[in-house]
Write a protein that holds these residues in place. Structure first.
Motif, mmCIF file in Angstrom:
data_model
loop_
_atom_site.group_PDB
_atom_site.id
_atom_site.type_symbol
_atom_site.label_atom_id
_atom_site.label_comp_id
_atom_site.label_asym_id
_atom_site.label_seq_id
_atom_site.Cartn_x
_atom_site.Cartn_y
_atom_site.Cartn_z
ATOM 1 N N ARG A 14 0.705 -1.069 -0.061
ATOM 2 C CA ARG A 14 -0.118 0.001 0.036
ATOM 3 C C ARG A 14 0.876 1.264 0.180
ATOM 4 N NH1 ARG A 14 0.531 -1.903 5.253
ATOM 5 N NH2 ARG A 14 0.737 0.232 6.808
ATOM 6 N N PRO A 15 0.415 2.340 -0.373
ATOM 7 C CA PRO A 15 1.065 3.643 -0.485
ATOM 8 C C PRO A 15 1.672 4.174 0.999
ATOM 9 C CG PRO A 15 -0.809 3.767 -1.938
ATOM 10 C CD PRO A 15 -0.900 2.730 -1.128
ATOM 11 N N PHE A 16 2.623 4.829 0.930
ATOM 12 C CA PHE A 16 2.887 5.653 2.177
ATOM 13 C C PHE A 16 3.426 4.715 3.229
ATOM 14 C CE2 PHE A 16 -0.569 8.208 0.212
ATOM 15 C CZ PHE A 16 0.203 8.733 -0.689
ATOM 16 N N ALA A 17 3.828 3.396 2.991
ATOM 17 C CA ALA A 17 4.360 2.669 4.080
ATOM 18 C C ALA A 17 5.583 1.789 3.459
ATOM 19 C CB ALA A 17 3.295 1.432 4.265
ATOM 20 N N GLY A 18 6.177 1.039 3.961
ATOM 21 C CA GLY A 18 7.494 0.615 3.441
ATOM 22 C C GLY A 18 8.597 1.605 3.334
ATOM 23 N N ASN A 19 9.440 1.374 2.357
ATOM 24 C CA ASN A 19 10.669 2.294 1.840
ATOM 25 C C ASN A 19 10.537 2.835 0.762
ATOM 26 O OD1 ASN A 19 12.972 3.753 2.563
ATOM 27 N ND2 ASN A 19 14.151 1.990 3.137
ATOM 28 N N PRO A 20 10.370 4.171 0.734
ATOM 29 C CA PRO A 20 10.308 4.763 -0.790
ATOM 30 C C PRO A 20 11.939 4.772 -1.329
ATOM 31 C CG PRO A 20 10.425 6.489 0.832
ATOM 32 C CD PRO A 20 10.201 5.183 1.467
ATOM 33 N N ALA A 230 8.407 3.975 11.659
ATOM 34 C CA ALA A 230 7.003 4.781 11.436
ATOM 35 C C ALA A 230 6.310 4.032 10.255
ATOM 36 C CB ALA A 230 7.453 6.161 11.573
ATOM 37 N N ARG A 231 6.852 4.064 9.080
ATOM 38 C CA ARG A 231 6.284 3.406 8.115
ATOM 39 C C ARG A 231 6.154 1.925 8.286
ATOM 40 N NH1 ARG A 231 6.654 7.025 3.381
ATOM 41 N NH2 ARG A 231 6.507 4.995 2.071
ATOM 42 N N GLY A 232 7.200 1.184 8.482
ATOM 43 C CA GLY A 232 7.053 -0.212 8.717
ATOM 44 C C GLY A 232 7.104 -1.231 7.438
ATOM 45 N N GLY A 233 7.487 -2.264 7.735
ATOM 46 C CA GLY A 233 7.691 -3.176 6.552
ATOM 47 C C GLY A 233 7.696 -4.519 7.005
ATOM 48 N N GLY A 248 9.146 -9.313 -0.867
ATOM 49 C CA GLY A 248 8.465 -8.484 -0.443
ATOM 50 C C GLY A 248 7.585 -7.804 -1.596
ATOM 51 N N ASP A 249 6.567 -7.053 -1.031
ATOM 52 C CA ASP A 249 5.614 -6.484 -1.986
ATOM 53 C C ASP A 249 6.508 -5.012 -2.361
ATOM 54 O OD1 ASP A 249 3.283 -8.333 -2.188
ATOM 55 O OD2 ASP A 249 3.503 -7.973 0.047
ATOM 56 N N ALA A 250 5.699 -4.288 -3.564
ATOM 57 C CA ALA A 250 6.283 -3.272 -3.785
ATOM 58 C C ALA A 250 5.025 -2.273 -4.528
ATOM 59 C CB ALA A 250 7.404 -3.123 -4.873
ATOM 60 N N ILE A 251 4.986 -1.067 -4.516
ATOM 61 C CA ILE A 251 3.884 -0.361 -5.167
ATOM 62 C C ILE A 251 4.357 1.048 -5.688
ATOM 63 C CG2 ILE A 251 3.126 0.699 -2.848
ATOM 64 C CD1 ILE A 251 0.132 0.444 -4.254
ATOM 65 N N LEU A 252 4.000 1.178 -6.863
ATOM 66 C CA LEU A 252 4.166 2.399 -7.740
ATOM 67 C C LEU A 252 3.503 3.694 -7.005
ATOM 68 C CD1 LEU A 252 5.987 3.883 -10.063
ATOM 69 C CD2 LEU A 252 3.834 3.618 -11.351
ATOM 70 N N VAL A 253 4.187 4.752 -6.595
ATOM 71 C CA VAL A 253 3.203 5.933 -5.981
ATOM 72 C C VAL A 253 3.692 7.192 -6.793
ATOM 73 C CG1 VAL A 253 3.348 4.779 -3.712
ATOM 74 C CG2 VAL A 253 5.408 6.436 -4.331
ATOM 75 N N ALA A 254 4.553 7.177 -7.891
ATOM 76 C CA ALA A 254 4.703 8.631 -8.313
ATOM 77 C C ALA A 254 5.542 8.306 -9.630
ATOM 78 C CB ALA A 254 5.367 9.663 -7.357
ATOM 79 N N LYS A 255 5.480 9.061 -10.781
ATOM 80 C CA LYS A 255 6.534 9.009 -11.875
ATOM 81 C C LYS A 255 6.384 10.602 -12.397
ATOM 82 C CE LYS A 255 2.935 7.643 -15.322
ATOM 83 N NZ LYS A 255 2.590 6.576 -16.242
ATOM 84 N N ALA A 256 7.598 10.780 -12.862
ATOM 85 C CA ALA A 256 7.805 12.313 -13.195
ATOM 86 C C ALA A 256 9.122 12.391 -14.104
ATOM 87 C CB ALA A 256 8.230 13.108 -11.919
ATOM 88 N N MET A 257 9.223 13.772 -14.568
ATOM 89 C CA MET A 257 10.580 14.169 -15.268
ATOM 90 C C MET A 257 11.513 14.857 -14.416
ATOM 91 S SD MET A 257 10.296 12.405 -17.944
ATOM 92 C CE MET A 257 11.319 13.133 -19.209
#
Length: 263
Positions: A14-20, A230-233, A248-257
């Motif tokens: 899920r977004p905003f957890a784990g490690n970005p 605090a985010r936990g994983g 582990g799982d992973a999820i895309l949260v942003a893409k940009a230039m």
């Protein structure tokens, strides 16, 4: 010059957890100083850069302060981007890195890292300094690429309030604090202020030391681990000879230039 990048939350479904982590898929390497500046601009624990070579991908990792020899969550993030954004074929991606050959395999919905196990050795002389820096009673200390501090229980890990200035003076890139878990086989936290990371949310690389240690202590080859930031994983761990498997799982949260005018 414009560079596309993606931000992935690794070790989370899920977004905003784990490690970005930030991931750049490059056609060719940028200047080292520029990659370090880019990592500093993003100011996340890790920014990964990958380039395709004739036989496999080459991966490098940068904190806001320095290049590091091994990173788990950013490797997981890089594989996620290559598989899901750039349609890399097959079920396995091989990366050349400063730590040798690394593999990431699709296992169901998860990605599994294949990393080298890292040995540690006890060093009781550090007990006092580590206890003082962490502000908790440490039962045992071990040295390796990181400094490993074993404490009594999960509550002690979660309640740790380290003096980061003192932690930065200790040997190794950072300090791992670990204990048996309540709902997991073991839990941990990781502090690395000397390389620009006060606390890393979820750190695959430290499990190269944690998995062999807990495997021996618990007499288990397969374990579930939780990094109690605090985010936990959550990490699904397995010892396989001189290798460790970390899924582990992973999820895309942003893409940009990234716009590099005048560079």
């Amino acid at each position: 010059m414009q560079l596309e990048y993606h931000q992935v939350d690794a070790f989370s479904d899920r977004p905003f957890a784990g490690n970005p982590a930030i991931v750049y898929r490059l056609d060719q390497w940028l200047d080292d100083a520029l990659m370090q500046q880019i990592a500093g601009e993003h100011n996340l624990a890790e920014t990964a850069f990958v380039v395709k070579e004739p036989e496999r991908w080459h991966i490098r990792w940068f904190t806001p302060a320095t290049e590091v020899p091994l990173c788990g969550h950013a490797t997981l993030a890089a594989a996620y981007v290559l598989f899901n954004i750039y349609a890399e074929p097959g079920e396995v991606i091989e990366f050349h890195s400063l730590s040798g050959l690394l593999r990431v395999t699709r296992v169901g919905q998860r990605l599994e890292l294949d990393f080298p196990a890292q040995s540690i050795r006890p060093d009781e002389q550090l007990l006092g300094a580590v206890s003082a820096a962490l502000g908790v009673a440490v039962e045992a200390t071990f040295v390796g690429p990181e400094l490993l501090a074993v404490v009594a229980d999960e509550a002690t890990v979660r309640g740790c309030l380290p003096n980061l200035a003192e932690v930065a003076k200790l040997p190794g890139m950072g300090v791992i604090v670990t204990a048996p878990g309540q709902q997991h086989d073991f839990v941990s936290r990781y502090f690395a202020p000397s390389i620009g990371i006060d606390e890393d949310p979820v750190t695959g690389a430290i499990h190269c030391s944690l998995i062999p240690y807990w495997s021996q202590r618990l007499a288990k080859l397969e374990m579930r681990a939780f990094q109690a930031s605090a985010r936990g994983g959550e990490l699904h761990c397995r010892l396989a000879g001189d290798r460790v498997k970390i899924a582990g799982d992973a999820i895309l949260v942003a893409k940009a230039m990234l716009l590099l005018e005048g560079v």
